[in-house]
Design an enzyme around this catalytic site. Structure first.
Site: not given
Length: 334
Positions: A38, A107
């Site tokens: 991330h 994402e």
């Protein structure tokens, strides 16, 4: 082969602390350690986002046996596929036979802050497929000149790569990407807690279909699932630990288009513990807990990677290694 792994939660812990947990997982007998990738965490306050690539290099240097990899990395926006190919070829040289490249379609939370125009699912799928095929081509050939729909290389060579290419696992929660995993990947990754029918009626049949269409056997693929578990002798503690990861319990409609960790945190913190606990196997009874986890083995998954939500990961690792893994290994060997 049945494997049991540990999910190193990059969103929750600082790099050095997370590394200590990865090393401890090997010492306690876990078979694998996978880290998420991330750029931004699910929550702003107390959140973390160590870069997966250097962290895996550090883990490779401090471990000897455990399988290590990403679950999952997006090789389509922040990274050019050739950069991913180079990085994981290097990791494969540093940890021969132990590295895995787990990839997914991404994402918006991780990509939009860099100015990316977030495309629809069809384009993200097409990018993922092209990226995986290009990575495989760069590992198999020298002087690769390639011009696809999204990516381009000119006389590209990955000079340092292991004798055996690093396995690529594709992460998916829908049938199209799951079929793609069956066709072109070495493994499939998904996550638990979404209803058994999704796995038995949709995902596992899809990966089998993809493999068969490519003339492959599904038994040759590593079928991996991240199992979200909150296990503690104190049941109330096990329930409350799930609140940190409340974002996982948000519906797609609630979190689609949310690209700021502060807003994601606000939405997650508004949920009750009754709702946050729904994505986890929450238990204080080791026998009951092991039976619930084993349902994923009964479905046909071969590689269970355990993600625990609590702040005391060392306690979780020791408790799980002592109470749960022996029960699961006994069941799988039987």
């Amino acid at each position: 082969m049945i494997r049991f792994g540990y999910k190193a939660s990059a969103e929750q812990f600082a790099p050095a602390e997370l590394l200590r947990y990865g090393i401890l997982a090997e010492e306690l007998g876990f078979d694998s350690v996978f880290i998420s990738d991330h750029l931004q965490p699910w929550r702003h306050d107390g959140g973390h986002a160590p870069a997966a690539l250097p962290w895996l290099g550090a883990l490779a240097a401090r471990t000897e046996k455990v399988l290590i990899g990403t679950s999952v990395l997006t090789p389509t926006f922040r990274y050019h596929p050739a950069v991913v190919a180079q990085a994981f070829a290097t990791l494969g040289c540093l940890a021969p036979g132990r590295a895995v490249l787990g990839v997914g379609s991404g994402e918006s939370l991780n990509e939009v802050l860099l100015g990316t125009q977030w495309p629809d699912g069809k384009e993200r799928f097409a990018r993922l497929k092209e990226a995986v095929l290009l990575i495989q081509k760069l590992w198999a050939e020298d002087r690769v000149t390639y011009e696809g729909q999204f990516y381009k290389t000119e006389n590209a060579t990955i000079y340092d790569k292991p004798a055996t290419p690093v396995p690529i696992y594709i992460g998916a929660s829908g049938p199209a990407a799951t079929r793609l995993a069956g066709r072109i990947a070495d493994g499939f990754i998904t996550t638990s807690g979404k209803g058994h029918g999704l796995y038995t009626d949709t995902l596992l049949p899809a990966v089998t279909e993809g493999a068969e269409k490519a003339g492959r056997k599904v038994d040759d693929l590593d079928l991996m699932i991240e199992v979200k578990v909150s296990f503690d002798a104190d049941l109330e503690q096990a329930r409350n630990d799930t609140q940190y990861w409340g974002a996982l319990a948000l519906s797609p409609e609630e979190k689609t288009g949310v690209e700021d960790p502060i807003e994601m945190q606000r939405l997650a913190d508004a949920l009750s513990v009754e709702r946050t606990a729904t994505r986890w196997i929450v238990s204080s009874d080791p026998e009951e807990h092991a039976l619930k986890v084993a349902e994923y083995l009964d479905m046909g998954f071969k590689h269970l990677v355990f993600h625990a939500p609590g702040p005391d990961q060392e306690r979780f690792l020791r408790l799980y290694a002592g109470e749960i893994l022996p029960r699961l290994r006994s069941r799988s060997s039987a």
